[in-house]
Design an enzyme around this catalytic site. Sequence first.
Site, PDB file in Angstrom:
ATOM      1  N   LYS A 112       0.803  -1.216   0.000  1.00 60.38           N
ATOM      2  CA  LYS A 112       0.000   0.000   0.000  1.00 60.38           C
ATOM      3  C   LYS A 112       0.846   1.281   0.000  1.00 60.38           C
ATOM      4  CE  LYS A 112      -3.968  -2.070   2.363  1.00 60.38           C
ATOM      5  NZ  LYS A 112      -4.860  -1.940   3.531  1.00 60.38           N
ATOM      6  N   TYR A 156     -12.442  -2.141  -4.460  1.00 56.92           N
ATOM      7  CA  TYR A 156     -12.965  -2.215  -3.091  1.00 56.92           C
ATOM      8  C   TYR A 156     -14.492  -2.127  -3.027  1.00 56.92           C
ATOM      9  CZ  TYR A 156      -8.229  -2.083  -1.321  1.00 56.92           C
ATOM     10  OH  TYR A 156      -6.922  -2.389  -1.034  1.00 56.92           O
ATOM     11  N   PHE A 212     -15.890   2.785   6.312  1.00 54.10           N
ATOM     12  CA  PHE A 212     -14.497   3.123   5.986  1.00 54.10           C
ATOM     13  C   PHE A 212     -14.212   3.159   4.487  1.00 54.10           C
ATOM     14  CE2 PHE A 212     -14.675  -1.505   6.676  1.00 54.10           C
ATOM     15  CZ  PHE A 212     -14.125  -1.976   5.493  1.00 54.10           C
ATOM     16  N   ASN A 270      -1.989   0.081   6.795  1.00 56.50           N
ATOM     17  CA  ASN A 270      -1.395  -1.122   7.388  1.00 56.50           C
ATOM     18  C   ASN A 270      -0.451  -1.845   6.431  1.00 56.50           C
ATOM     19  OD1 ASN A 270      -3.180  -2.432   5.676  1.00 56.50           O
ATOM     20  ND2 ASN A 270      -4.482  -3.219   7.301  1.00 56.50           N
ATOM     21  N   HIS A 316      -2.168  -5.443   1.558  1.00 57.05           N
ATOM     22  CA  HIS A 316      -3.465  -6.091   1.361  1.00 57.05           C
ATOM     23  C   HIS A 316      -3.181  -7.502   0.886  1.00 57.05           C
ATOM     24  CE1 HIS A 316      -7.460  -6.982  -0.412  1.00 57.05           C
ATOM     25  NE2 HIS A 316      -6.733  -7.564  -1.368  1.00 57.05           N
ATOM     26  N   GLU A 366      -9.275 -11.288  -7.641  1.00 61.65           N
ATOM     27  CA  GLU A 366      -8.402 -10.130  -7.448  1.00 61.65           C
ATOM     28  C   GLU A 366      -7.198 -10.179  -8.381  1.00 61.65           C
ATOM     29  OE1 GLU A 366      -9.466  -9.075  -2.800  1.00 61.65           O
ATOM     30  OE2 GLU A 366      -7.534 -10.013  -3.237  1.00 61.65           O
TER      31      GLU A 366
END
Length: 140
Positions: A11, A51, A59, A114, A117, A128
């Site tokens: 990320k 997403y 969120f 974080n 992913h 994905e």
Amino acid sequence: MAIERTLSIIKPDATRRNLTGAINDRFERGGLRIVAQKRLRLSQETAERFYAVHAERPFYRSLVSFMVSGPVVVQVLEGESAVAKNREVMGATDPAKAAAGTIRKDFAESIEANSVHGSDSPENAAQEIAFFFAGTEICP
């Protein structure tokens, strides 16, 4: 155990801090092979589509904004039980709850930033991976 593939995204918080190599070292030491990889900047539309499963969650908007805030590295990891192994190496989504020595415990800035992913099931991994990669881009 079966050889699987899973999607991994490094990320923007991690690419900004130049942690791509350190994170990939964790995957490789964990027994996963990187069989496809590209660095890109997600558009708003691409992030929203990727997403979309979270569109009704509170969120969602901040996640999309974060994911378009800088470059990401999308990659395909391969290995025995790759989905579970990747999730083990990444650690819990909340870095405060992640085990010592995991990517999120060591590198994450927050629950959203974080650092990584990873797909949560073999079925989602297949979807994905296909979202970001053509079959000819994967080099086993």
